[in-house]
Design an enzyme around this catalytic site. Structure first.
Site, PDB file in Angstrom:
ATOM      1  N   ASP A 113       1.027  26.338 -42.817  1.00 55.19           N
ATOM      2  CA  ASP A 113       0.115  26.440 -41.685  1.00 55.19           C
ATOM      3  C   ASP A 113       0.819  27.244 -40.600  1.00 55.19           C
ATOM      4  OD1 ASP A 113      -1.988  25.733 -39.801  1.00 55.19           O
ATOM      5  OD2 ASP A 113      -0.575  24.256 -38.988  1.00 55.19           O
ATOM      6  N   ASP A 129       0.635  20.486 -39.715  1.00 54.93           N
ATOM      7  CA  ASP A 129       0.789  19.474 -38.665  1.00 54.93           C
ATOM      8  C   ASP A 129      -0.478  18.716 -38.316  1.00 54.93           C
ATOM      9  OD1 ASP A 129      -0.177  20.751 -35.585  1.00 54.93           O
ATOM     10  OD2 ASP A 129      -0.264  21.954 -37.394  1.00 54.93           O
TER      11      ASP A 129
END
Length: 250
Positions: free
Chosen positions: A22, A202
């Site tokens: 990510d 996250d």
């Protein structure tokens, strides 16, 4: 699902692994506007070295559009999925171009309705991504509940669209796409095929990626702390992610 205190750090990255990362909140810190986020040259150098170590099996999976990711990480070329998997660049040198035809038919009217929300709650940010629309309240935390309520009220009017919650953001995205499906697609192709997948993220937007990596015998790595995550390993923050990546090339 594991309690935060039970999640160990991920193992050292091996040369025959496949790595999926990510971007916001994982590689780069959040800013008050998405356009203010950019990698520094040292991060680009680090990612290039990891890409070489993995013989190219490194990809970005992000909620940002592919065109934006390409501009942010240039001159580095990577496979990537944008808009939570709605856009896929399977090979680093493939050509990808946004066009007017890519704009979702439902987005224009939704954008107009969202503008009314913005006027009622100063500080809320509307991010039009062409095939997705994000409502950010990082700069107006008191408006969070109103934004979520607005988003939920719009959903019955939108066919083939789902809500994707995130860190001070909620997005309208196509229901047929997520980061987990993007990871699974890339894992069917060289240079990812046959490797152990590791996905590092996250946010709630990354849960599909954690699940997909683990279903394929790999590892989901949560950055930070969050209850009820499907990730089976964790790193405390962005600096720890960078340190883990550096350890793979030393």
């Amino acid at each position: 699902m594991l309690d935060d205190l039970q999640r160990p750090p991920p193992p050292a990255l091996a040369a025959d692994d496949a790595l999926f990362l990510d971007v916001d909140g994982t590689l780069l810190a959040f800013a008050d506007h998405p356009d203010k986020v950019a990698p520094d040259p040292s991060l680009l150098t680090l990612l290039a070295s990891v890409q070489q170590r993995l013989d190219g099996a490194l990809a970005l999976l992000s909620g940002r559009p592919v065109s934006q990711l390409q501009a942010m990480f240039a001159p580095l070329r990577l496979p990537m999925a944008g808009l939570h998997g709605a856009q896929l660049l399977a090979t680093p040198n493939a050509q990808f171009a946004d066009s007017d035809s890519d704009t979702a038919v439902w987005l224009h009217a939704l954008h107009q309705r969202a503008m009314q929300l913005l006027h009622a709650h100063p500080g809320v940010l509307i991010e039009n991504k062409g095939q997705a629309l994000a409502l950010h309240w990082r700069n107006a935390p008191q408006a969070g509940q109103a934004v979520i309520a607005f988003a939920k009220a719009q959903l019955p009017q939108l066919s083939g669209v789902r809500l994707q919650p995130g860190n001070h953001v909620i997005e309208f995205v196509g229901s047929g796409h997520d980061k987990g499906r993007a990871l699974q697609t890339l894992m069917q192709r060289a240079p990812f095929k046959g490797r152990r997948p590791l996905f590092v993220g996250d946010d709630l937007t990354d849960e599909h990626g954690f699940a997909a990596a683990q279903q394929l015998g790999g590892i989901g790595v949560l950055v930070g702390q969050r209850e009820n995550s499907q990730a089976n390993c964790a790193l405390p923050d962005i600096n720890a992610v960078h340190a883990w990546l550096r350890a793979a090339i030393t």
